[in-house]
Design an enzyme around this catalytic site. Sequence first.
Site, PDB file in Angstrom:
ATOM      1  N   HIS A 166       0.753  -1.230   0.124  1.00 38.40           N
ATOM      2  CA  HIS A 166       0.089   0.049   0.146  1.00 38.40           C
ATOM      3  C   HIS A 166       0.677   1.491  -0.083  1.00 38.40           C
ATOM      4  O   HIS A 166       0.057   2.433   0.017  1.00 38.40           O
ATOM      5  CB  HIS A 166      -0.736   0.164   1.134  1.00 38.40           C
ATOM      6  CG  HIS A 166      -2.122  -1.121   1.008  1.00 38.40           C
ATOM      7  ND1 HIS A 166      -3.212  -0.537   0.820  1.00 38.40           N
ATOM      8  CD2 HIS A 166      -1.966  -2.269   1.263  1.00 38.40           C
ATOM      9  CE1 HIS A 166      -4.134  -1.519   0.832  1.00 38.40           C
ATOM     10  NE2 HIS A 166      -3.466  -2.996   1.026  1.00 38.40           N
ATOM     11  N   ASP A 382       3.539   9.666  -1.063  1.00 32.51           N
ATOM     12  CA  ASP A 382       2.144   8.954  -0.723  1.00 32.51           C
ATOM     13  C   ASP A 382       2.164   7.737  -1.894  1.00 32.51           C
ATOM     14  O   ASP A 382       2.157   8.078  -2.927  1.00 32.51           O
ATOM     15  CB  ASP A 382       1.079   9.891  -0.777  1.00 32.51           C
ATOM     16  CG  ASP A 382       0.103   9.454   0.489  1.00 32.51           C
ATOM     17  OD1 ASP A 382       0.005   8.155   0.823  1.00 32.51           O
ATOM     18  OD2 ASP A 382      -0.502  10.105   1.054  1.00 32.51           O
TER      19      ASP A 382
HETATM   20  P1  ADP Z   1      -2.999   6.586   4.669  1.00 34.32           P
HETATM   21  O1  ADP Z   1      -3.227   5.303   4.258  1.00 34.32           O
HETATM   22  O2  ADP Z   1      -1.591   6.956   4.539  1.00 34.32           O
HETATM   23  O3  ADP Z   1      -3.307   7.086   6.221  1.00 34.32           O
HETATM   24  P2  ADP Z   1      -5.026   7.461   2.878  1.00 34.32           P
HETATM   25  O4  ADP Z   1      -5.332   9.099   2.462  1.00 34.32           O
HETATM   26  O5  ADP Z   1      -4.741   6.619   1.829  1.00 34.32           O
HETATM   27  O6  ADP Z   1      -3.891   7.694   3.873  1.00 34.32           O
HETATM   28  O7  ADP Z   1      -6.034   7.107   3.868  1.00 34.32           O
HETATM   29  C1  ADP Z   1      -6.410   7.684   4.937  1.00 34.32           C
HETATM   30  C2  ADP Z   1      -7.913   7.501   5.678  1.00 34.32           C
HETATM   31  O8  ADP Z   1      -7.958   7.622   6.868  1.00 34.32           O
HETATM   32  C3  ADP Z   1      -8.816   7.916   4.869  1.00 34.32           C
HETATM   33  O9  ADP Z   1      -9.977   7.025   4.415  1.00 34.32           O
HETATM   34  C4  ADP Z   1      -9.488   8.925   5.494  1.00 34.32           C
HETATM   35  O10 ADP Z   1     -10.899   9.148   5.527  1.00 34.32           O
HETATM   36  C5  ADP Z   1      -9.236   8.299   7.003  1.00 34.32           C
HETATM   37  N1  ADP Z   1      -8.851   9.382   7.944  1.00 34.32           N
HETATM   38  C6  ADP Z   1      -7.903  10.357   7.708  1.00 34.32           C
HETATM   39  N2  ADP Z   1      -7.820  11.474   8.764  1.00 34.32           N
HETATM   40  C7  ADP Z   1      -8.869  11.086   9.407  1.00 34.32           C
HETATM   41  C8  ADP Z   1      -9.501  11.645  10.804  1.00 34.32           C
HETATM   42  N3  ADP Z   1      -9.241  12.777  11.483  1.00 34.32           N
HETATM   43  N4  ADP Z   1     -10.477  10.992  11.164  1.00 34.32           N
HETATM   44  C9  ADP Z   1     -11.255   9.817  10.579  1.00 34.32           C
HETATM   45  N5  ADP Z   1     -10.975   9.441   9.458  1.00 34.32           N
HETATM   46  C10 ADP Z   1      -9.404  10.014   8.975  1.00 34.32           C
HETATM   47  C1  G6P Z   2      -0.813   3.395   5.899  1.00 35.92           C
HETATM   48  C2  G6P Z   2      -0.342   1.842   5.856  1.00 35.92           C
HETATM   49  C3  G6P Z   2      -1.224   0.966   6.611  1.00 35.92           C
HETATM   50  C4  G6P Z   2      -1.438   1.502   8.059  1.00 35.92           C
HETATM   51  C5  G6P Z   2      -2.149   2.679   8.012  1.00 35.92           C
HETATM   52  C6  G6P Z   2      -2.282   3.324   9.406  1.00 35.92           C
HETATM   53  O1  G6P Z   2      -1.999   3.403   5.328  1.00 35.92           O
HETATM   54  O2  G6P Z   2      -0.394   1.625   4.600  1.00 35.92           O
HETATM   55  O3  G6P Z   2      -0.545  -0.383   6.515  1.00 35.92           O
HETATM   56  O4  G6P Z   2      -2.350   0.560   8.615  1.00 35.92           O
HETATM   57  O5  G6P Z   2      -1.300   3.696   7.157  1.00 35.92           O
HETATM   58  O6  G6P Z   2      -1.109   3.291  10.191  1.00 35.92           O
HETATM   59  P1  G6P Z   2      -1.077   2.397  11.536  1.00 35.92           P
HETATM   60  O7  G6P Z   2       0.170   2.457  11.681  1.00 35.92           O
HETATM   61  O8  G6P Z   2      -2.023   3.175  12.531  1.00 35.92           O
HETATM   62  O9  G6P Z   2      -1.467   0.819  11.344  1.00 35.92           O
END
Ligand code: ADP
Ligand code: G6P
Length: 483
Positions: A166, A382
Amino acid sequence: MNKTIIVSNRLPVDLKFDDEKLVVKSSTGGLATGMKSVHSEGNGIWIGWSGLAQEEVSEELQVEVDEALAKEKCIQVPLTNADIDNYYHGFSNSALWPLFHYFQAYTEFEWNHWKSYVEVNEKFAKVILEHVNDGDTVWVHDYQLLLVPELLRKSNPNITIGFFLHIPYPSYELFITCPWRNELLQGMLGADLIGFHTYDYVRHFLSSVSRIKDVEISFNEISYGNRIIKVDSFPMGIDYNRYHDAALEHDKYLEDSKSDFMKSLDFHNKSNEESKLILSIDRMDYTKGIPNRIKSFEYFLNKYPEYKEKVRLVMLAVPSRENVPQYQKLKRETDELVGRINGQLSTISWTPVWYFYRSLPFHDLIDLYVSSDVAMVTPVRDGMNLVAKEYIATRTKENGVLILSEMAGAAKEMHEALIVNPNNFEQTADAIKTALEMPQEEQKERLAALQKRISRYDVERWAGEFLKALEVAKNTEPIQVAK
Ligand code: ADP
Ligand code: G6P
């Protein structure tokens, strides 16, 4: 009937004890939010870590934990405090995460962390093997579990194994700096199909494999021993209808009321009618470019002072990996920057940056998506970024502009966004102005193209295509080279 088992470090639910009371929250992060809908519609199980340390869970509490997880069709791999320190905060998030995101200066290679990473990957393999039958499919996710595919194959060659990363896959030059590069590749090569978000990551991976391992590579196929391993790109989508329908519901609801979150922002009051809202949502992570975003916004306000008192940046950052020092440093830096810009520019009736350090329930998230005029998704690196896609899915009124970093995997598919280099503050500041002034007709056209693409290639289709390709990969016979 054969089943599909999803495996990832983080389960879709995150458990905590609050005064001995079990609290079940949805996990944040693209992997969990994206795979959640795939899992809830399938008949398989999801194996992963519950968020609790084994030491916190007494025998009585264990029953409660198991019940909560069973409701979600989840099975846990118990991790100890030492595992969490060394495997999770250690090798996964202080070595692999920064390395794969090109933050080499943040990368720490420690023998103890690596040892724990191997042990925890073995723990995962053991739990999976207890639940898998011949003919089943195991779909392993992400950088925390790179060794699992090979561990499974060694113990049971009669299962189909898929692996999806991912996060970005770095260039060979960076990957070779890892002392355990051979072992990591060997682990991944246990899969029948290895998937990445973009073609660039596929290229980097194949380049590492060809230089480090003694294998034959032809296009996207690796001949390895008596097997063929396929490698391909599958840009992850979102559960489009979930976000779109929630936004439509929200519009109906707002006719006579407004949500508590927006009330607390007091955004809709008379004095702010002309005011525009720019939204920023991420986990608090140094890859997300949060300081750069704030600085670009500050640059914008200084370059175009006519926008002072007319625009706000609402910045939501969800706490993440708070035990890792680099994340603590980022939190301090963000607090200071927000303090500085608000201190310098605020007036009695206007605060330029509204900053929230917390996770939000789904309906509040939708509220923010729907209520903002512009979204700034400007990570410095990202793998994909699902927030960019969620924002587009919630635009139900043919308006809204997305500013997107070219360093996000999502930029490869979302050309109609305003694409910026997040390190170029001037360009980003100008993009903010362009977004705020974009004619309605142009917003509508750009959105229509983005929505068409994102609604078609949603997360269900993404998972379907990966699993279809996995079946083909499993049944591909190696080509016999004539001697
Ligand atoms: P990452 O996987 O690196 O965190 P992404 O943008 O792919 O980045 O996914 C982030 C996910 O987490 C999204 O589905 C988003 O809606 C959720 N998210 C991010 N910030 C918040 C928050 N403050 N509260 C709830 N959900 C959140
Ligand atoms: C990214 C990574 C995931 C991970 C998520 C949240 O999306 O690709 O593997 O689960 O961040 O991070 P955390 O360390 O809280 O699982």
